[in-house]
Design a protein around this motif. Structure first.
Motif, short mmCIF file in Angstrom:
data_model
loop_
_atom_site.label_atom_id
_atom_site.label_comp_id
_atom_site.label_asym_id
_atom_site.label_seq_id
_atom_site.Cartn_x
_atom_site.Cartn_y
_atom_site.Cartn_z
N PRO A 1 -0.92 -4.91 -7.40
CA PRO A 1 0.32 -5.06 -8.17
C PRO A 1 1.56 -4.68 -7.38
CG PRO A 1 -1.37 -4.04 -9.52
CD PRO A 1 -1.91 -4.09 -8.13
N TRP A 2 1.48 -3.60 -6.60
CA TRP A 2 2.65 -3.21 -5.81
C TRP A 2 2.93 -4.21 -4.69
CZ3 TRP A 2 6.54 -0.63 -7.17
CH2 TRP A 2 6.45 0.48 -8.00
N THR A 3 1.89 -4.84 -4.17
CA THR A 3 2.09 -5.89 -3.17
C THR A 3 2.87 -7.06 -3.77
OG1 THR A 3 0.05 -5.32 -1.99
CG2 THR A 3 0.92 -7.54 -1.65
N ILE A 4 2.53 -7.41 -5.00
CA ILE A 4 3.24 -8.50 -5.68
C ILE A 4 4.70 -8.09 -5.96
CG2 ILE A 4 3.33 -9.86 -7.79
CD1 ILE A 4 0.26 -9.62 -7.90
N ILE A 5 4.90 -6.85 -6.38
CA ILE A 5 6.26 -6.38 -6.65
C ILE A 5 7.09 -6.38 -5.38
CG2 ILE A 5 7.63 -4.36 -7.34
CD1 ILE A 5 5.33 -3.66 -9.28
N PHE A 6 6.51 -5.89 -4.28
CA PHE A 6 7.24 -5.88 -3.01
C PHE A 6 7.62 -7.29 -2.59
CE2 PHE A 6 7.12 -6.35 1.61
CZ PHE A 6 8.12 -5.46 1.98
N SER A 7 6.70 -8.23 -2.75
CA SER A 7 6.98 -9.63 -2.38
C SER A 7 8.13 -10.19 -3.22
CB SER A 7 5.72 -10.48 -2.58
OG SER A 7 4.65 -10.00 -1.80
N ASN B 1 0.83 -1.21 0.00
CA ASN B 1 0.00 0.00 0.00
C ASN B 1 0.86 1.26 0.00
OD1 ASN B 1 -2.78 1.21 0.32
ND2 ASN B 1 -1.82 2.04 2.14
N SER B 2 1.97 1.22 0.75
CA SER B 2 2.86 2.39 0.84
C SER B 2 3.51 2.69 -0.51
CB SER B 2 3.94 2.14 1.90
OG SER B 2 3.38 1.98 3.19
N MET B 3 3.92 1.65 -1.21
CA MET B 3 4.55 1.85 -2.52
C MET B 3 3.57 2.47 -3.51
SD MET B 3 6.75 -1.71 -2.67
CE MET B 3 7.73 -1.41 -4.14
N ASN B 4 2.31 2.07 -3.42
CA ASN B 4 1.31 2.67 -4.30
C ASN B 4 1.05 4.12 -3.94
OD1 ASN B 4 -0.68 2.16 -6.49
ND2 ASN B 4 -2.17 2.70 -4.91
N GLU B 5 1.04 4.44 -2.64
CA GLU B 5 0.87 5.82 -2.21
C GLU B 5 2.03 6.70 -2.63
OE1 GLU B 5 -0.61 6.74 1.73
OE2 GLU B 5 -1.16 4.63 2.01
#
Length: 437
Positions: free
Chosen positions: A160-166, A143-147
């Motif tokens: 998508p950003w959750t997947i990228i972070f993982s 969520n932070s990366m998307n913000e």
């Protein structure tokens, strides 16, 4: 064997910890593990600080809002209890009942104390921590990366950003085999979270005059104590990691000093952040606390730092989980050979991070997940299992009354936090799902 016995000597701790570490003789000719490739006590210190001092601190001001100013007492008592628990957990490693070798993990301690049932129970609760911690990082940091990308072409959505972070977390997690290999990541994580704390404390002081007319506080909210305790326990709890971290130390006799210094470091930062945040923003304080700040620029900085901290901290939990699982599945070079062992290890770890990513994508309720993981995983493994295993492996009658009274108080905290904390957390999680329908 005299060197091992010095693990339990300490002169600068509270009386309860000092008593448990000096009053009882170390017994048995216990064979230690191979420490030829172990790291320094400094690395262990940073591993502990970074593992403990992470996401949990962000929710402490809100924990005070749940329990009022009286929850500060919970924070202090939890500090002392977790220090005590960390010492007796490692003490249990050197008090096996059925062998002459140091036990390798907290699960092995539970099995030695209560058989297979104890091991399975602890492994169940342990999974809520070593997998729940990374899930929290995945939810928050995705969520932070998307913000951070808001208003740009990179604002592609939370999932998508959750997947990228993982995927980013998977790189060190998959390729770093042991806790020793993760030592350098802890330094960066600790520096990052310290900067966030500093920003939040300073902004609390700046924002306080602006919001003070509308801020409300409570002295004690008794019904909120179980949830507050679960959040505080999550902030301090890392008992399942301690056997692996202690195993990564070249000088295990430094464990007491190392763990005491690490938890004290975290506790002082916690108190500073929790009190400042609750005083400034009162009962309306948000979790994470930096969302309450009146500064978009500093919020972006905190988000960026938190993402970095998640990248370096989540693998510590994941590595601890997979080390134990790989041991149980006998994924070793001796059995499979170097190539197949590496292939099996990589495959298992990839499946693990995929599991965390799926949960992070489908259950995006950070506050509710934090309370639930704290209640089920941290309260049980921080308060209940250490004392019960310690009693079973070292005896009860050989302990003075005040030690038993202290142990009983820890057990009471564990029961209240686990049972009632889970109850309230599940109710809040169900309500969150219903509100999104």
């Amino acid at each position: 064997m005299g060197e091992k016995s010095s693990i339990y000597s300490v002169s600068s701790l509270p009386v309860t910890v000092e008593s448990v570490t000096t009053s009882y003789e170390y017994h048995g000719d216990i064979e230690d593990i191979d420490r030829s490739k172990a790291g320094s006590s400094f690395y262990a210190y940073w591993n502990i600080v970074c593992a403990i001092c992470g996401i949990g601190i962000l929710g402490l001001p809100q924990a005070l809002s749940r329990g009022g100013w009286g929850a500060v007492a919970l924070l202090l008592v939890t500090w002392w209890m977790t220090t005590y628990s960390a010492i007796i957990v490692v003490r249990c490693l050197y008090h096996p009942r059925h062998q002459k070798k140091r036990l390798t993990s907290f699960t092995a301690v539970a099995e030695e104390a209560f058989g297979k049932i104890g091991a399975y129970l602890l492994f169940f609760f342990q999974a809520w921590i070593v997998l729940g911690g990374p899930v929290l990082f995945v939810v928050l940091c995705g969520n932070s990366m998307n913000e951070l990308c808001e208003g740009t072409v990179a604002e592609i959505g939370r999932v998508p950003w959750t997947i990228i972070f993982s995927a980013i977390v998977a790189i060190p997690f998959v390729f770093f085999k042991t806790m020793k290999d993760m030592g350098w990541t802890s330094v960066f994580g600790t520096i990052g979270i310290s900067v966030i704390i500093l920003i939040c404390v300073i902004m609390s002081g700046i924002d306080s005059p602006r919001v003070s007319p509308t801020v409300t506080h409570n002295n004690v909210v008794w019904e909120g104590f179980p949830v507050a305790l679960s959040s505080i326990s999550l902030s301090f709890g890392a008992s399942v990691l301690y056997p692996n971290i202690e195993a990564s130390m070249k000088r295990p006799q430094d464990w007491t000093v190392t763990i005491t210094a690490a938890i004290a470091t975290c506790a002082l930062l916690y108190i500073m952040c929790a009190v400042a945040g609750y005083y400034a923003y009162g009962d309306s304080v948000l979790n994470p606390v930096y969302y309450s700040m009146n500064s978009d620029v500093l919020l972006k900085i905190c988000l960026a730092i938190m993402v970095t901290n998640g990248i370096v901290s989540a693998p510590i939990y994941l590595v601890s989980f997979t080390i134990e699982c790989e041991e149980k599945m006998n994924i070793t070079v001796e059995r499979w050979g170097r190539f197949r062992e590496r292939l099996l290890r990589f495959g298992f770890r990839i499946l693990t991070i995929v599991f965390c990513a799926v949960i992070g994508c489908t259950v995006p309720y950070f506050n509710n997940l934090m309370a639930l993981f704290g209640a089920i995983g941290y309260c049980s493994t921080t308060f209940l299992f250490p004392v019960l295993c310690y009693w079973r492996l070292t005896g009860i009658r050989n302990k003075p009354f005040y030690i038993l009274a202290w142990d009983a108080l820890i057990l009471l905290f564990g029961i209240v936090g686990t049972v009632f904390g889970t109850w309230f957390a599940v109710e809040d999680l169900i309500a969150a799902f219903e509100n999104d329908k």
